[in-house]
Design an enzyme around this catalytic site. Structure first.
Site, PDB file in Angstrom:
ATOM      1  N   ASN A 196       0.807  -1.226   0.000  1.00  0.00           N
ATOM      2  CA  ASN A 196       0.000   0.000   0.000  1.00  0.00           C
ATOM      3  C   ASN A 196       0.841   1.277   0.000  1.00  0.00           C
ATOM      4  O   ASN A 196       0.366   2.328  -0.434  1.00  0.00           O
ATOM      5  CB  ASN A 196      -0.995  -0.005   1.166  1.00  0.00           C
ATOM      6  N   ARG A 204      11.542   4.400   4.852  1.00  0.00           N
ATOM      7  CA  ARG A 204      11.426   4.622   6.295  1.00  0.00           C
ATOM      8  C   ARG A 204      12.279   3.619   7.069  1.00  0.00           C
ATOM      9  O   ARG A 204      12.833   3.945   8.118  1.00  0.00           O
ATOM     10  CB  ARG A 204       9.956   4.515   6.724  1.00  0.00           C
ATOM     11  N   GLU A 297       5.426  -3.447  12.399  1.00  0.00           N
ATOM     12  CA  GLU A 297       4.339  -2.473  12.272  1.00  0.00           C
ATOM     13  C   GLU A 297       3.186  -3.236  11.649  1.00  0.00           C
ATOM     14  O   GLU A 297       3.190  -3.505  10.449  1.00  0.00           O
ATOM     15  CB  GLU A 297       4.785  -1.277  11.423  1.00  0.00           C
ATOM     16  N   CYS A 331      -2.840   1.408   7.037  1.00  0.00           N
ATOM     17  CA  CYS A 331      -2.929   0.815   8.378  1.00  0.00           C
ATOM     18  C   CYS A 331      -3.403   1.815   9.422  1.00  0.00           C
ATOM     19  O   CYS A 331      -3.827   1.419  10.511  1.00  0.00           O
ATOM     20  CB  CYS A 331      -1.583   0.235   8.780  1.00  0.00           C
ATOM     21  N   GLU A 506       9.318   3.592  14.013  1.00  0.00           N
ATOM     22  CA  GLU A 506      10.009   3.970  12.785  1.00  0.00           C
ATOM     23  C   GLU A 506       9.913   5.470  12.589  1.00  0.00           C
ATOM     24  O   GLU A 506       9.027   6.134  13.132  1.00  0.00           O
ATOM     25  CB  GLU A 506       9.406   3.234  11.582  1.00  0.00           C
TER      26      GLU A 506
END
Length: 524
Positions: A196, A204, A297, A331, A506
């Site tokens: 996504n 990142r 994550e 998310c 992150e």
């Protein structure tokens, strides 16, 4: 529980007041020099950036098989990409490990300079990179352009953080002794990313890893490998040494075995994963056997709470931004809208009007489009299941509610009212353009509903009561809170969740710590 709060600035003012033996070899019908594979792709995509081979040890190398990548909007094939398996994964790890032995010794200033060059190349190629994102993920081109800038900013940020990895000098009880604490790179990091945000989820992680002195092996999602490979082309141009950044695309069929290989390889010291909670648990299990450091994550189920004191127009604007970015496929998208009784009807009416006026479904390359396709048929089926379940249990469709006529992977932006807590859309992350509204009476009830989930990534609420703002912000069991704010991601702020939404953070100054270990030395 460490939580990052994001408040609108006006509110803030108000409140102040292979084992080494496994080596990758090119196929016999390819030259051994730096092979460069290209996809034809649709008209308008850069042939220089649309690569098809894996990138290992600074070379473009094919695999024994390929898999197709499709445009989710039209179904057109974008190209055939190298289908890397366990041998290629282990070879990439070996290349990364060999590169780590020298990369860790490169000065922080030089690592900073190389990351900055990579950032500059991303900005120079931002339009072509955005088109690749739209082609393989379907998101509207304007959103893709925004992702590229967001993505590049991580390289810029960590190029600056590379020079700020400081240790400590500790005075011990013995007067003649001192203790020195050094921060050192972990080693090889295996990076597994979702579809996504096919560019930003890489930079990142990779920006932090490279800034710390680690090397990486990236396994991109099978739906969106082209962005990771395009970044490899630019990393190569920037002068990132061979083996420091490696990419091994693979099909869904091979994803499980490749993921396991990365998590169990003794040369890998760190796993960083963004994706579903279920997959994260599997990877954690594999990583546990060799006690690897992990960052996870994982999934979310974000509540969006609107209290009676809220500015309704502001709340609707925030709801639009939070819910419908990438057609609800992020998310941190709001998944449950909890609206207090006194403001409920007004909010639902204005939310529906805003959706009908501002949301336009279509191909991501069309200028008017704000809502592209869902990533695939399976994603559409899940949205359909949530909507039909809600309707069968008494929910009312205010607008939308079915597949869109544009194509099989498109779904109408949907607003549901009269939603109850026993419906699937209240219990699971939908990951689509569906906004279910639950009516509540008291602050305590709203917080209880919000916190009942076993995940806690992001949460949002709207209120103009200062005391309530502090109470709710501190009571929500999530890693990130948007207070009168629907967009909360930025390179400067730590990103991550609590409970089953993951481990670690992150971005921000904290992100680089995920790739460092402490070394304590005592001297006299």
């Amino acid at each position: 529980m460490a939580t990052c709060f994001r408040l609108r600035s006006c509110l803030a003012l108000h409140l102040l007041r292979t084992p080494p033996s496994r080596v990758l070899r090119p196929r016999a019908d390819y030259p051994v020099a730096r092979i460069r594979g290209y996809a034809r792709g649709p008209l308008g995509l850069s042939s220089a950036l649309l690569r098809t081979d894996g990138f290992v040890g600074g070379s473009w190398l094919p695999a024994a098989a390929t898999f197709p990548v499709h445009d989710p909007a039209s179904g057109a094939e974008l190209g055939l990409v190298a289908d890397c398996g366990v041998p290629e994964a282990r070879a990439a790890v070996r290349a990364a490990y060999e590169a780590f032995c020298s990369w860790r010794g490169v000065s922080a200033k030089e690592r900073s300079s190389l990351l900055r060059k990579w950032y500059d190349l991303m900005i120079q190629n931002k339009d072509d990179l955005a088109k690749i994102i739209t082609a393989e993920s379907g998101k509207p081109l304007k959103e893709a352009q925004g992702e590229i800038l967001y993505s590049a900013n991580f390289l810029e940020w960590f190029s600056e953080e590379a020079r700020r990895v400081y240790g400590d000098i500790i005075y011990t009880p013995a007067k003649e002794k001192r203790a020195l604490v050094l921060k050192q790179p972990l080693g090889v990091a295996a990076v597994i990313t979702p579809w996504n945000f096919p560019s930003a989820m890489i930079t990142r992680k990779v920006g932090a890893a490279l800034a710390a002195g680690c090397t990486v092996v990236v396994k991109p999602a099978e739906d969106t490998p082209f962005s990771a490979l395009a970044l490899a082309a630019l990393a190569d141009q920037a002068g990132i040494p061979p083996g420091v950044y490696n990419v091994i695309p693979c099909s869904q069929k091979k994803a499980k075995e490749v993921g396991e290989a990365l998590c169990t390889d003794p040369l890998v010291s760190k796993i960083s994963f963004t994706g579903s909670t279920a997959t994260g648990k599997v990877l954690l299990h594999h990583a546990a056997n060799s006690v690897k450091r992990v960052s996870m994550e994982l999934g979310g189920h974000a509540p969006f709470i609107v209290f009676d004191s809220a500015n309704v127009d502001q709340a609707v604007a925030g709801a639009m931004a939070s819910k419908f970015r990438n057609s609800g496929q992020t998310c941190v998208c709001s998944n449950r809208f909890l609206v207090q009784r006194g403001i409920h009807d007004s909010f639902v009416k204005k939310f529906a009007e805003a959706m009908k006026t501002n949301l336009h479904v279509g191909n991501g390359f069309e200028e008017r489009t704000t809502q592209g396709p869902l990533i695939n048929e399976k994603a559409v089926e899940k949205v359909e299941k949530h909507v039909s379940d809600a309707i069968s249990k008494g929910a009312t469709v205010v607008t939308g509610g079915k597949r869109h006529q544009v194509g099989k992977n498109f779904f109408e932006p949907t607003l549901l009212s009269n939603v109850t807590r026993d419906m699937l859309c209240s219990q699971e992350e939908t990951f689509g353009p569906v906004a279910p509204v639950i009516k509540f009476d008291t602050e305590e009830e709203a917080v209880a509903i919000a916190n009942v989930a076993d995940v806690g990534l992001a949460g949002y609420f709207y209120s103009q009561d200062p005391a309530q703002i502090w109470r709710v912000a501190e009571r929500l069991e999530v890693g990130m809170v948007g207070v009168n704010e629907g967009l909360i991601s930025s390179v400067e702020c730590p990103f991550g969740g609590v409970k089953q939404s993951g481990l670690g953070r992150e971005g921000s100054k904290y992100g680089i710590d995920e790739y460092l270990e402490l070394n304590s030395q005592e001297t006299s």
